[in-house]
Design a protein around this motif. Structure first.
Motif, PDB file in Angstrom:
ATOM      1  N   SER A 149     -20.468 -27.893  -9.730  1.00 16.05           N
ATOM      2  CA  SER A 149     -19.896 -28.993 -10.259  1.00 16.05           C
ATOM      3  C   SER A 149     -21.427 -30.112  -9.636  1.00 16.05           C
ATOM      4  O   SER A 149     -21.419 -30.450  -9.494  1.00 16.05           O
ATOM      5  N   SER A 150     -21.562 -30.328 -11.533  1.00 13.82           N
ATOM      6  CA  SER A 150     -22.067 -31.830 -11.692  1.00 13.82           C
ATOM      7  C   SER A 150     -21.449 -33.164 -12.587  1.00 13.82           C
ATOM      8  O   SER A 150     -21.726 -33.193 -13.893  1.00 13.82           O
ATOM      9  N   PRO A 151     -21.158 -33.344 -11.240  1.00 11.99           N
ATOM     10  CA  PRO A 151     -20.290 -34.984 -12.579  1.00 11.99           C
ATOM     11  C   PRO A 151     -21.374 -36.013 -12.898  1.00 11.99           C
ATOM     12  O   PRO A 151     -20.792 -36.415 -13.855  1.00 11.99           O
ATOM     13  N   SER A 152     -22.493 -36.165 -12.421  1.00 13.38           N
ATOM     14  CA  SER A 152     -23.355 -37.110 -13.161  1.00 13.38           C
ATOM     15  C   SER A 152     -23.776 -36.679 -14.431  1.00 13.38           C
ATOM     16  O   SER A 152     -25.585 -37.190 -14.813  1.00 13.38           O
ATOM     17  N   GLY A 153     -23.590 -35.438 -14.419  1.00 15.75           N
ATOM     18  CA  GLY A 153     -24.310 -34.618 -15.757  1.00 15.75           C
ATOM     19  C   GLY A 153     -25.666 -33.581 -15.673  1.00 15.75           C
ATOM     20  O   GLY A 153     -25.299 -33.252 -14.260  1.00 15.75           O
ATOM     21  N   ASN A 154     -26.298 -33.513 -16.527  1.00 15.38           N
ATOM     22  CA  ASN A 154     -27.789 -32.258 -16.124  1.00 15.38           C
ATOM     23  C   ASN A 154     -28.280 -32.466 -14.936  1.00 15.38           C
ATOM     24  O   ASN A 154     -29.065 -34.146 -15.068  1.00 15.38           O
ATOM     25  N   THR A 155     -28.519 -31.972 -14.227  1.00 16.09           N
ATOM     26  CA  THR A 155     -29.600 -31.876 -13.236  1.00 16.09           C
ATOM     27  C   THR A 155     -29.914 -30.207 -12.846  1.00 16.09           C
ATOM     28  O   THR A 155     -30.020 -29.263 -13.482  1.00 16.09           O
ATOM     29  N   SER A 156     -30.752 -30.244 -12.015  1.00 13.14           N
ATOM     30  CA  SER A 156     -31.251 -28.816 -10.998  1.00 13.14           C
ATOM     31  C   SER A 156     -31.782 -28.529  -9.930  1.00 13.14           C
ATOM     32  O   SER A 156     -31.324 -29.936  -9.168  1.00 13.14           O
ATOM     33  N   LEU A 157     -31.496 -27.465  -9.468  1.00  8.51           N
ATOM     34  CA  LEU A 157     -31.572 -27.414  -8.263  1.00  8.51           C
ATOM     35  C   LEU A 157     -32.908 -26.760  -7.855  1.00  8.51           C
ATOM     36  O   LEU A 157     -33.504 -25.488  -8.874  1.00  8.51           O
ATOM     37  N   ASN A 158     -34.421 -26.483  -6.799  1.00  8.68           N
ATOM     38  CA  ASN A 158     -35.128 -25.259  -6.380  1.00  8.68           C
ATOM     39  C   ASN A 158     -34.355 -23.852  -6.097  1.00  8.68           C
ATOM     40  O   ASN A 158     -33.706 -24.509  -5.001  1.00  8.68           O
ATOM     41  N   LEU A 159     -34.724 -23.519  -6.461  1.00  6.10           N
ATOM     42  CA  LEU A 159     -34.379 -21.740  -5.872  1.00  6.10           C
ATOM     43  C   LEU A 159     -35.510 -21.130  -5.268  1.00  6.10           C
ATOM     44  O   LEU A 159     -36.508 -21.212  -5.788  1.00  6.10           O
ATOM     45  N   TYR A 160     -35.129 -21.333  -3.821  1.00  5.94           N
ATOM     46  CA  TYR A 160     -36.223 -20.545  -2.826  1.00  5.94           C
ATOM     47  C   TYR A 160     -35.619 -19.238  -2.431  1.00  5.94           C
ATOM     48  O   TYR A 160     -34.024 -18.840  -2.167  1.00  5.94           O
ATOM     49  N   VAL A 161     -36.685 -18.024  -2.442  1.00  2.00           N
ATOM     50  CA  VAL A 161     -36.230 -16.596  -1.966  1.00  2.00           C
ATOM     51  C   VAL A 161     -36.928 -16.154  -0.727  1.00  2.00           C
ATOM     52  O   VAL A 161     -38.018 -15.481  -1.323  1.00  2.00           O
ATOM     53  N   ASN A 162     -36.327 -15.138   0.095  1.00  2.00           N
ATOM     54  CA  ASN A 162     -37.430 -15.555   1.327  1.00  2.00           C
ATOM     55  C   ASN A 162     -38.551 -16.554   1.552  1.00  2.00           C
ATOM     56  O   ASN A 162     -39.695 -15.654   2.131  1.00  2.00           O
ATOM     57  N   GLY A 163     -38.114 -17.586   1.995  1.00  2.00           N
ATOM     58  CA  GLY A 163     -39.347 -18.373   1.906  1.00  2.00           C
ATOM     59  C   GLY A 163     -39.410 -19.129   0.956  1.00  2.00           C
ATOM     60  O   GLY A 163     -39.331 -20.558   0.711  1.00  2.00           O
ATOM     61  N   PRO A 164     -40.743 -18.702   0.461  1.00  4.92           N
ATOM     62  CA  PRO A 164     -41.143 -19.496  -0.780  1.00  4.92           C
ATOM     63  C   PRO A 164     -40.269 -20.052  -1.784  1.00  4.92           C
ATOM     64  O   PRO A 164     -39.550 -20.066  -2.548  1.00  4.92           O
ATOM     65  N   GLN A 165     -40.296 -20.853  -2.849  1.00  5.66           N
ATOM     66  CA  GLN A 165     -40.254 -21.787  -4.413  1.00  5.66           C
ATOM     67  C   GLN A 165     -40.087 -20.042  -5.719  1.00  5.66           C
ATOM     68  O   GLN A 165     -41.465 -20.052  -5.634  1.00  5.66           O
ATOM     69  N   LEU A 166     -38.583 -20.501  -5.695  1.00  4.05           N
ATOM     70  CA  LEU A 166     -39.084 -18.678  -6.828  1.00  4.05           C
ATOM     71  C   LEU A 166     -38.924 -19.469  -8.769  1.00  4.05           C
ATOM     72  O   LEU A 166     -40.085 -19.708  -9.278  1.00  4.05           O
TER      73      LEU A 166
END
Length: 730
Positions: A511-528
């Motif tokens: 849920s993102s009530p403050s509008g468009n947003t983003s998150l960093n996705l990490y897989v097995n350590g490094p950011q993907l």
């Protein structure tokens, strides 16, 4: 201690194994000490027994090389200390601390002990103190250029009550000699590194009189250990632990010594490794006493002493899930009262996490119906005398390093405190299994029994990521995770067990009530990648965003972290389901590949494609280069290497030999990759490595520029290579 699986299961530390067997004959067997009839475990929620230490999470020779075992297995267990051999040590084929410490520290470890006597090929010679001092000086001087120089803890003597200064079955026979030699080695190490950490005396069995004498002598000669060590390798641990621990602390008190950290750097019997209900016996005792421990080395190196499956460095056993649950416990430990503190039976550890508003309990060792009595829930305002309880279990996969399919859901429901007590009954338990109970505020909206859904509120939370249990609606499970504002370090990490390597759809519900947003996705350590998340109507409006990932077999750490554009997103769960994708196979023996030096193409009916390339390595001139590795666009790709390595060291400490390769893409800087042993050359298995490829054609070269520094136990050869596979997405 070590049991080799190459080629037969036997004790490699012959003298230790023999005496260990004698001791087990003299002591009551573990099964006879089990108090199954008593099945109530009492947890006092209105208590504080100190911040959880995770002290029991560690291992001796649990790592063989960098990546063996994987950080995916190590990091979730919150390891504290491990131990291995010095560089160029001849005792075992793997476990060189200079190779294993980088990934151990990156997994959260505090430091690595070096068994200095494991420099020798046999267990253990007595070259005389002058010669041994010179050997130790060479080891310490050789590590001075190591970037992790200050993270090593030196163990001058291993089980001196069994060898060199004593005899197994008899005990210490030359205590004065040990004390004098300890001071000599202590001073020699400190002359090279005045701030060096030194651990000892490292007896096979705790002995009150010897420890009193040793500590008295060490204090008088300004040679007190940084860590006090001994081993717990017999069933006497169940009956004697608290007596021995309290006795040692009384020795310190009597001598005016401030409490020194205790590290039980070898614990558990051979048949207990991989058995959750047995290992919880040690976890409970060590955590209650706030001491550290390392699982014993009865098995092949690289399996975290059977927290990982044998020859599968990223696949967990049943015991791994117990240590993962233990690693996920945060906050203060609670007072737990088992049926007995001097027998093998129902034991447990509990915590109260004020940040996540959760009570967590791991328990095991009992059987039948177990009653967990939560007392004093009303003392915490956010629990208010009523909780929602979920319970999971994990079964033993035995002491042979067999893999597990993971934990299973048992039950959940709301429970109300009555007369200060909340009783949770768990039926049909097994004495060799372990169980995990989480009590949260009674805010549940749906069951959490899905085999593909991972609730965020039960995941590992880092930074300001938190569970508040407020008045929101529309979420799944018992609540959700929030706290993602700007680049504030909030991270939610899910440990996902993939039954097979392949493509998976990962849906995040948010849920993102403050509008468009983003998150960093990490897989097995490094950011993907950075995942864009469209805004939702309000805080009670939820939607999904899917990414497709290539997951490796076993444990995969999938994490979502805040970044500069994060605006208060709320995470509910991820749902992980199998899907399809493109994997392109390139045969090592293909005619368009380039072979150099001794490298040779071979027909091999056991290889996945019927051919392979052997005799790569032992110098950079001997190589195989895959040509024409084509991808549609530049980025990170998962490369799957099909290989075989059945090399066995057949010396006095027989065991697997671990091979490595340098892998260079398009002529760039090579990364070193370590391969597990496959037991024989008719078995092939897969290793996943991430590589950066350019859009279009690429070259990938395998070689090993180094020859064997220890030709008896290490190999400069690269494993036999059959194929590489390139996954089109991670």
């Amino acid at each position: 201690m070590f049991v080799s699986a190459f080629p037969t299961r036997r004790f490699a530390h012959g003298p230790r194994a023999m005496v260990s067997g004698c001791l087990l004959m003299l002591l009551p067997l573990a099964v006879s000490l089990r108090a199954d009839a008593q099945t109530t475990l009492t947890v006092n929620v209105n208590s504080n027994a100190g911040t959880i230490l995770h002290g029991a999470s560690g291992w001796l020779y649990g790592q063989a090389e960098d990546g063996l075992a994987s950080q995916n297995l190590m990091a979730p267990t919150k390891p504290q200390y491990d131990a291995g051999k010095p560089p160029n040590g001849q005792q075992h084929a793997g476990g060189d601390v200079s190779k294993t410490i980088p990934s151990f520290l990156s997994s959260g470890g505090k430091g690595t002990q070096i068994y200095l006597q494991d420099y020798f090929s046999t267990f253990y010679p007595n070259p005389g103190i002058a010669s041994y001092t010179s050997t130790v000086q060479g080891i310490v001087n050789g590590l001075k250029s190591d970037p992790n120089f200050q993270s090593y803890i030196y163990v001058p003597f291993n089980e001196p009550d069994g060898v060199v200064y004593g005899k197994y079955g008899t005990g210490i026979t030359n205590l004065s000699g040990l004390e004098s030699d300890w001071v000599t080695i202590f001073n020699a190490i400190h002359a090279i590194n005045p701030s060096a950490k030194i651990a000892g005396p490292n007896f096979f069995l705790y002995d009150s009189n010897s420890y009193r004498s040793f500590m008295t002598y060490a204090k008088a000669h300004n040679a007190l250990p940084t860590q006090v060590t001994w081993h717990e390798l017999t069933s006497a641990t169940y009956t004697n632990w608290y007596t021995d621990y309290n006795d040692y602390r009384s020795i310190e008190s009597d001598l005016g010594i401030s409490p020194i950290p205790i590290v039980i750097n070898e614990y558990a019997q051979a048949t207990e490794l991989g058995v959750p209900g047995d290992l919880v016996q040690y976890i409970a005792r060590f955590e209650n006493s706030k001491v550290y421990g390392c699982l014993a080395f009865w098995v092949t190196a690289g399996s975290l002493d059977y927290l990982g499956a044998a020859q599968q460095p990223n696949v967990p056993t049943g015991a791994w899930w117990l240590y993962k649950w233990y690693g996920g416990m945060l906050g203060n430990t609670l007072t737990v009262t088992p049926p007995s503190t001097t027998s093998m039976g129902l034991q447990g550890v509990a915590t109260l996490d004020g940040n996540a508003h959760q009570v967590k309990v791991i328990f095991g060792g009992g059987s039948g119906t177990i009653n967990v009595a939560l007392q004093g829930l009303a003392s915490q305002s956010y629990l208010n005398g009523k909780v929602h309880v979920t319970v999971w279990g994990v079964d033993s996969t035995g002491d042979g390093g067999a893999p597990t399919t993971g934990p299973y859901y048992i039950q959940e429901g709301d429970y109300t405190e009555s007369s200060g007590n909340t009783a949770v009954s768990v039926a049909n338990t097994k004495s060799t299994s372990a169980y995990y109970l989480i009590a949260t505020p009674a805010k549940s909206t749906s069951n959490v029994s899905s085999t593909t859904k991972y609730e965020a509120e039960y995941a590992d939370l880092f930074g300001p990521a938190t569970v508040t249990y407020g008045s929101n609606t529309g979420y799944s499970g018992t609540y959700f995770v929030q706290g993602y504002v700007n680049n504030n370090g909030a991270v939610t990490e899910f440990d996902v067990q993939a039954p097979n390597a392949g493509f998976y759809n990962v849906d995040i519900r948010y849920s993102s009530p403050s509008g468009n947003t983003s998150l960093n996705l990490y897989v097995n350590g490094p950011q993907l990648e950075t995942v864009s998340l469209p805004g939702t109507n309000n805080a009670n409006s939820w939607t999904d965003k899917m990414v497709t990932l290539y997951l490796i077999k076993g444990i995969n750490r999938i994490a979502y972290g805040s970044n500069s554009s994060s605006t208060g997103v709320q995470l509910d769960y991820i749902n992980v389901t199998s899907t399809t994708g493109t994997v392109t196979t390139y045969e090592a023996a293909a005619s368009n590949n380039t072979l150099g030096g001794t490298a040779v193409r071979e027909n091999n009916s056991n290889a996945p494609g019927g051919t392979d390339v052997g005799f790569v390595g032992q110098g950079s001139a001997n190589y195989v280069q895959f040509n024409g590795v084509n991808v549609p666009f530049s980025g990170t790709y998962r490369m799957l290497i099909e290989y075989s390595n059945g090399e066995v060291y057949s010396g006095p400490e027989a065991g697997a030999v671990f091979r490595s390769a340098q892998v260079s893409v398009n002529g760039g800087t090579a990364q070193q990759v370590f391969f597990d042993n496959t037991v024989n050359y008719t078995t092939y298995q897969e290793l996943a490595v991430d590589v950066q490829l350019n859009g279009g054609n690429n070259t990938i070269k395998f070689y090993n520029s180094a020859t064997s520094p220890n030709p008896n136990i290490e190999s400069g050869w690269v494993p036999v290579l059959a194929q590489i596979k390139i996954a089109s997405a991670q």
